[in-house]
Design a protein around this motif. Sequence first.
Motif, PDB file in Angstrom:
ATOM      1  N   ARG A 135       0.804  -1.203   0.000  1.00  0.00           N
ATOM      2  CA  ARG A 135       0.000   0.000   0.000  1.00  0.00           C
ATOM      3  C   ARG A 135       0.847   1.268   0.000  1.00  0.00           C
ATOM      4  O   ARG A 135       0.310   2.384  -0.056  1.00  0.00           O
ATOM      5  N   TRP A 136       2.160   1.107   0.075  1.00  0.00           N
ATOM      6  CA  TRP A 136       3.035   2.267  -0.091  1.00  0.00           C
ATOM      7  C   TRP A 136       2.839   2.904  -1.465  1.00  0.00           C
ATOM      8  O   TRP A 136       3.072   4.100  -1.654  1.00  0.00           O
ATOM      9  N   VAL A 137       2.407   2.092  -2.446  1.00  0.00           N
ATOM     10  CA  VAL A 137       2.161   2.623  -3.791  1.00  0.00           C
ATOM     11  C   VAL A 137       1.042   3.660  -3.752  1.00  0.00           C
ATOM     12  O   VAL A 137       1.153   4.750  -4.331  1.00  0.00           O
ATOM     13  N   ALA A 138      -0.056   3.324  -3.050  1.00  0.00           N
ATOM     14  CA  ALA A 138      -1.169   4.269  -2.916  1.00  0.00           C
ATOM     15  C   ALA A 138      -0.734   5.507  -2.148  1.00  0.00           C
ATOM     16  O   ALA A 138      -1.085   6.644  -2.512  1.00  0.00           O
ATOM     17  N   ALA A 146       2.318   6.782  -1.919  1.00  0.00           N
ATOM     18  CA  ALA A 146       3.199   7.592  -2.766  1.00  0.00           C
ATOM     19  C   ALA A 146       2.404   8.320  -3.849  1.00  0.00           C
ATOM     20  O   ALA A 146       2.680   9.489  -4.155  1.00  0.00           O
ATOM     21  N   ALA A 147       1.405   7.657  -4.424  1.00  0.00           N
ATOM     22  CA  ALA A 147       0.609   8.270  -5.489  1.00  0.00           C
ATOM     23  C   ALA A 147      -0.150   9.486  -4.967  1.00  0.00           C
ATOM     24  O   ALA A 147      -0.225  10.531  -5.639  1.00  0.00           O
ATOM     25  N   VAL A 148      -0.705   9.376  -3.757  1.00  0.00           N
ATOM     26  CA  VAL A 148      -1.454  10.489  -3.193  1.00  0.00           C
ATOM     27  C   VAL A 148      -0.518  11.648  -2.839  1.00  0.00           C
ATOM     28  O   VAL A 148      -0.836  12.819  -3.085  1.00  0.00           O
ATOM     29  N   VAL A 163       2.332  12.375  -4.274  1.00  0.00           N
ATOM     30  CA  VAL A 163       2.715  13.004  -5.543  1.00  0.00           C
ATOM     31  C   VAL A 163       1.553  13.819  -6.098  1.00  0.00           C
ATOM     32  O   VAL A 163       1.727  14.950  -6.582  1.00  0.00           O
ATOM     33  N   GLY A 164       0.324  13.267  -6.006  1.00  0.00           N
ATOM     34  CA  GLY A 164      -0.843  13.959  -6.535  1.00  0.00           C
ATOM     35  C   GLY A 164      -1.085  15.305  -5.876  1.00  0.00           C
ATOM     36  O   GLY A 164      -1.490  16.269  -6.541  1.00  0.00           O
ATOM     37  N   THR A 170      -0.203  19.785 -10.876  1.00  0.00           N
ATOM     38  CA  THR A 170      -0.476  19.601 -12.307  1.00  0.00           C
ATOM     39  C   THR A 170      -1.492  20.601 -12.835  1.00  0.00           C
ATOM     40  O   THR A 170      -1.464  20.949 -14.021  1.00  0.00           O
ATOM     41  N   PRO A 179      -6.933  17.201 -10.565  1.00  0.00           N
ATOM     42  CA  PRO A 179      -6.388  16.046  -9.834  1.00  0.00           C
ATOM     43  C   PRO A 179      -7.091  15.773  -8.508  1.00  0.00           C
ATOM     44  O   PRO A 179      -7.299  14.614  -8.139  1.00  0.00           O
ATOM     45  N   MET A 239      -8.969  12.326  -7.347  1.00  0.00           N
ATOM     46  CA  MET A 239      -8.466  11.560  -6.214  1.00  0.00           C
ATOM     47  C   MET A 239      -9.538  11.400  -5.142  1.00  0.00           C
ATOM     48  O   MET A 239      -9.644  10.360  -4.487  1.00  0.00           O
TER      49      MET A 239
END
Length: 409
Positions: free
Chosen positions: A349-352, A354-356, A358-359, A364, A388, A392
């Motif tokens: 869940r580190w992927v989620a 990191a994505a948040v 970055v978001g 953007t 974004p 999200m």
Amino acid sequence: MSTTTAARGADRTRWDAQPLRVALAATPRRPLMLATALLAVSLTAYAGLCLAMRFEMADAIVYRAEGMAVATGHGLYDLRVTEWNLPATYPPFAAILFVPTSWLPLDVLRLGVTEVNVALLALLAHLSCRFVGWPRRMELRPVAIIVAVALGVWIEPVFQTFVFGQINIALACLVLWDLSRPDGARGKGLAIGVAAGIKLTPALFAVYLLLTGRARAAAMSAVSFAGTVLIGWLVLPGATVDFWTRRMFETERVGKVWIVDNQSLQGLVARLLHTPDPGMWWTVPAALTAVAGLLVSVRAARRGLETWGVLCAAVTALLISPISWSHHWVWCVPLIALLAAEAHRVRWRWVAFAAVVVGFTARTMWIVHAPGGYVLHLPWWAQPLASPYPLMGLAFLAVTAVRARRAVA
């Protein structure tokens, strides 16, 4: 209220009995020193950027003008300040609270607002860590809070709050402090009512309390909100009638709904359909989102996922509000804390997480921003870049719905 929710309240009570200074005393010295050094570098860099860019803090100037209007008896909703001719948009109660800002010179006000927002960011980080129970080792929480402040300054919603001199972090602290108190605590709900009296959006949390079976706290929110209206009427009777019968419905006073600054569902739809007035194309999705978001938040709370439920309510409020400027999304701080706690328990869940992060850091929407009506003609591939936060937010509601469905009641 479920036994799981009650148990969470009991756990929170036990944690509250442990003063933060005890955890600070037990914190390993080296991580604490490194975190403090990081904070010093971050704040120094921000101060240098402020001096170089000479941020006007436009919203702080508006607050100061509102305070002056109250103190001098001039028309509160007739004022226009800054080069953008910004009006007063908050209820009269908020303007009354702003009176002390009118006593300060502008440069002193800017410095004071920045310092207060830094302290409030630390408080929001503290409340967020407490609310999600992360880090689990108490002695590491002071380090986590300091690092959160050092890095949080550069997250776009927080950064914009600092730059404009906004009050978003203060309101988030009021609401999160109130909701993190144990059910049955004396006066629970009062701070939510006060926050709604300053800025209407937090009123949705009173609905959340009511739907999750905390009628007493919801009633306290309603009473305290009514108290703010009464105070406004006693001090500014004419302005109070003007606001509640007319000004609160004038969305155009706040700003254009289609610009990239607006990260609400209406802003997304307006840009997607290339129209400055989406009308029913926004109203219907907003109504559906309000119902769905509240249902998901209530289901999550009843399944023992109180933190998910509260953040769903926050996201729902931001999505359905006609205008949610990017700096309104400071609720990303407790959201990031929640995802950090989840990632600590389940590594992938580190992927989620990191994505948040970055978001909320990538900015953007400002990449595709341009003067004039350019954003009303964005191609399809640029639409996610322009919106974004609502995307999200919708994704978070969907993930929470799945998570609540799988949770054991």
